[in-house]
Write a protein that holds these residues in place. Structure first.
Motif, PDB file in Angstrom:
ATOM      1  N   TYR A 230      29.817  59.679  40.892  1.00  0.00           N
ATOM      2  CA  TYR A 230      30.734  58.459  40.266  1.00  0.00           C
ATOM      3  C   TYR A 230      30.316  57.525  41.343  1.00  0.00           C
ATOM      4  O   TYR A 230      30.679  56.179  41.006  1.00  0.00           O
ATOM      5  CB  TYR A 230      32.146  58.898  40.391  1.00  0.00           C
ATOM      6  N   ARG A 231      30.168  57.584  42.480  1.00  0.00           N
ATOM      7  CA  ARG A 231      29.855  56.447  43.635  1.00  0.00           C
ATOM      8  C   ARG A 231      28.694  55.760  43.259  1.00  0.00           C
ATOM      9  O   ARG A 231      28.295  54.719  43.785  1.00  0.00           O
ATOM     10  CB  ARG A 231      29.925  57.152  45.066  1.00  0.00           C
ATOM     11  N   ARG A 232      27.712  56.051  42.188  1.00  0.00           N
ATOM     12  CA  ARG A 232      26.617  55.370  42.011  1.00  0.00           C
ATOM     13  C   ARG A 232      26.436  54.915  40.339  1.00  0.00           C
ATOM     14  O   ARG A 232      25.650  54.765  39.995  1.00  0.00           O
ATOM     15  CB  ARG A 232      25.417  56.530  42.199  1.00  0.00           C
ATOM     16  N   HIS A 233      27.642  54.907  40.032  1.00  0.00           N
ATOM     17  CA  HIS A 233      27.902  54.473  38.609  1.00  0.00           C
ATOM     18  C   HIS A 233      27.409  53.020  38.408  1.00  0.00           C
ATOM     19  O   HIS A 233      27.294  52.592  37.277  1.00  0.00           O
ATOM     20  CB  HIS A 233      29.403  54.603  38.052  1.00  0.00           C
ATOM     21  N   ASN A 234      27.354  52.335  39.670  1.00  0.00           N
ATOM     22  CA  ASN A 234      26.830  50.969  39.528  1.00  0.00           C
ATOM     23  C   ASN A 234      25.226  51.174  38.916  1.00  0.00           C
ATOM     24  O   ASN A 234      24.573  50.169  38.649  1.00  0.00           O
ATOM     25  CB  ASN A 234      26.620  50.167  40.718  1.00  0.00           C
TER      26      ASN A 234
END
Ligand SMILES: *Cc1c(COP(=O)(O)O)cnc(C)c1O
Length: 427
Positions: A230-234
């Motif tokens: 989720y922290r790499r959804h960018n």
């Protein structure tokens, strides 16, 4: 420390000697040097355990080593495999074909996703999935074939892909035993649509605890990011996934601790040379025993361009008929008594385990979870996979040398030779 204490230590640790220290080093894994320690300390001191800059470097280097476009890391191989299966489209009610004689992680993530597992038999020489035993297990809901390059041995991929193509199935590779293994000159993990592998400390590519998913398919990577990163959804570019950004679809957090990534970067630098030493040592062991009764190597024909990679958990084929029927347990005990390393068997077949037959894990109307969403009972009882059910009596673990020290390898091989040649006396 006073001399008394020193003397006492000397008395109670009589086995301390340069020889046993050397023996320990012979088998010790992982090989950790000051370079690993320094890399891990830097993360610890900079307090960047939960960042991802080092992890992304590690992923890029690992992808390059394997010759794949993308790599995504996980805290363990179990999660990497679960995400790989979901990313490849395995869903509730689907079926996946899998080897029965393997570690439970090859099969359980499919059950977690609500799919069912249909086990195929293993091929008696390679101990990987038998391509000739796949088609009879295919049904209307079969979606995927999961292949395991078992104990380092490459799967016969030339015979897998045509079956998958004919039936419209996705091939997924579990490379947890076979980092760096070549199949006919090409790296395992590059045949399926996606591959996943463990990197826990005992595996041939060790980073402490960790797992990796590799693929050339950007859709796989987009799905995998959405499911557990989720922290790499960018990094999400796909319009159908973007609306879900910030919350992982799998309800799972898949971030790898950067202390492990830092160790992984150092390990990768030395991995090719370390596995060459392992291959040289174990090939040397088998060459020594050539012509002796009772044991055959578990390795591909060297002329084929295939290798055993880091030769994780090396096995030999045990042939009791050549030793008057001596059970493998007795053979292994005799080898141990001669001062070498041996233990009988390999993984026990999963298709006979109660978890793949009776366990009600999620309470779906009291149905065993392994078939809760299937429209047919895919459970396979005793007698269904004859090779898998006998292989425990026909395999044994040989010493897992980590260095090619010819004299020491020969000593171990001589212990095996002595037992093999005197098997009659043990009956
Ligand atoms: C070790 C292993 C895994 C996954 O392992 P983790 O311990 O979760 O890293 C998956 N498949 C096989 C065949 C294994 O041996």
């Amino acid at each position: 420390m006073t001399w008394r204490v020193r003397f006492w230590l000397f008395k109670v640790v009589p086995r301390w000697s340069p020889i046993s220290a050397k023996q320990k080093e012979f088998f010790h894994w992982p090989i950790v040097t000051e370079e690993d320690e320094q890399a891990v300390l830097e993360v610890l001191r900079a307090d960047t355990m939960s960042d991802d800059s080092i992890t992304k470097q590690f992923e890029a280097e690992y992808a390059r080593y394997n010759g794949r476009k993308f790599a995504l890391s996980y805290p363990n191989g179990t999660l990497a495999l679960q995400v790989a299966l979901w990313a490849a489209g395995l869903r509730e009610g689907d079926e996946m074909i899998c080897l029965s004689v393997t570690y439970w992680v090859s099969a359980m993530p499919a059950i977690t996703l609500g799919a069912s597992v249909v086990f195929a038999d293993c091929e008696a020489n390679y101990l990987c999935i038998d391509p000739g035993d796949i088609e009879r297990h295919i049904g209307p809901r079969t979606k995927a074939i999961l292949v395991v390059h078992y104990c380092g041995h490459p799967v016969d991929m030339d015979r897998i892909q045509p079956i998958a193509d004919k039936h419209g199935l996705t091939v997924i590779e579990d490379v947890s035993h076979a980092h760096g293994t070549l199949y006919q000159g090409r790296m395992t993990g590059t045949f399926g649509r996606v591959a996943a592998m463990s990197m826990m400390a005992g595996k041939s590519f060790p980073i402490g605890e960790g797992g990796m998913l590799i693929s050339d398919d950007p859709d796989i990577i987009q799905n995998a990011l959405a499911f557990a990163h989720y922290r790499r959804h960018n990094e999400l570019t796909r319009a159908d996934l973007k609306p879900f950004a910030e919350i992982p679809l799998g309800g799972i957090k898949g971030r790898l601790n950067q202390m492990c990534s830092a160790m992984g970067r150092v390990q990768l630098k030395y991995y090719p040379q370390r596995i060459t030493a392992i291959q040289d040592a174990i090939n040397r062991f088998w060459d020594f025993l050539e012509g002796d009764p009772g044991l055959c190597p578990h390795r591909p024909d060297p002329e084929s361009g295939s290798t055993m990679g880091g030769w994780y958990s090396p096995l030999g084929h045990y042939v009791p008929e050549e030793l008057g029927g001596l059970p493998v347990e007795k053979f292994a005990a005799a080898v141990q008594a001669e001062g070498s390393v041996s233990s009988p068997g390999c993984n026990s077949p999963l298709h006979l385990h109660p978890v793949f037959n009776d366990a009600v894990i999620y309470q779906h109307g009291g149905q065993p979870t392994c078939i809760a969403h299937s429209d047919r009972d895919v459970r396979q009882g005793p007698g269904s996979l004859p090779v898998s059910e006998q292989v425990m009596q026909r395999t044994l673990h040989i010493p897992y040398f980590k260095h090619d020290w010819p004299e020491q390898v020969a000593q171990h091989a001589a212990a095996y030779r002595k037992v093999a040649r005197q098997a009659g006396k043990l009956l």
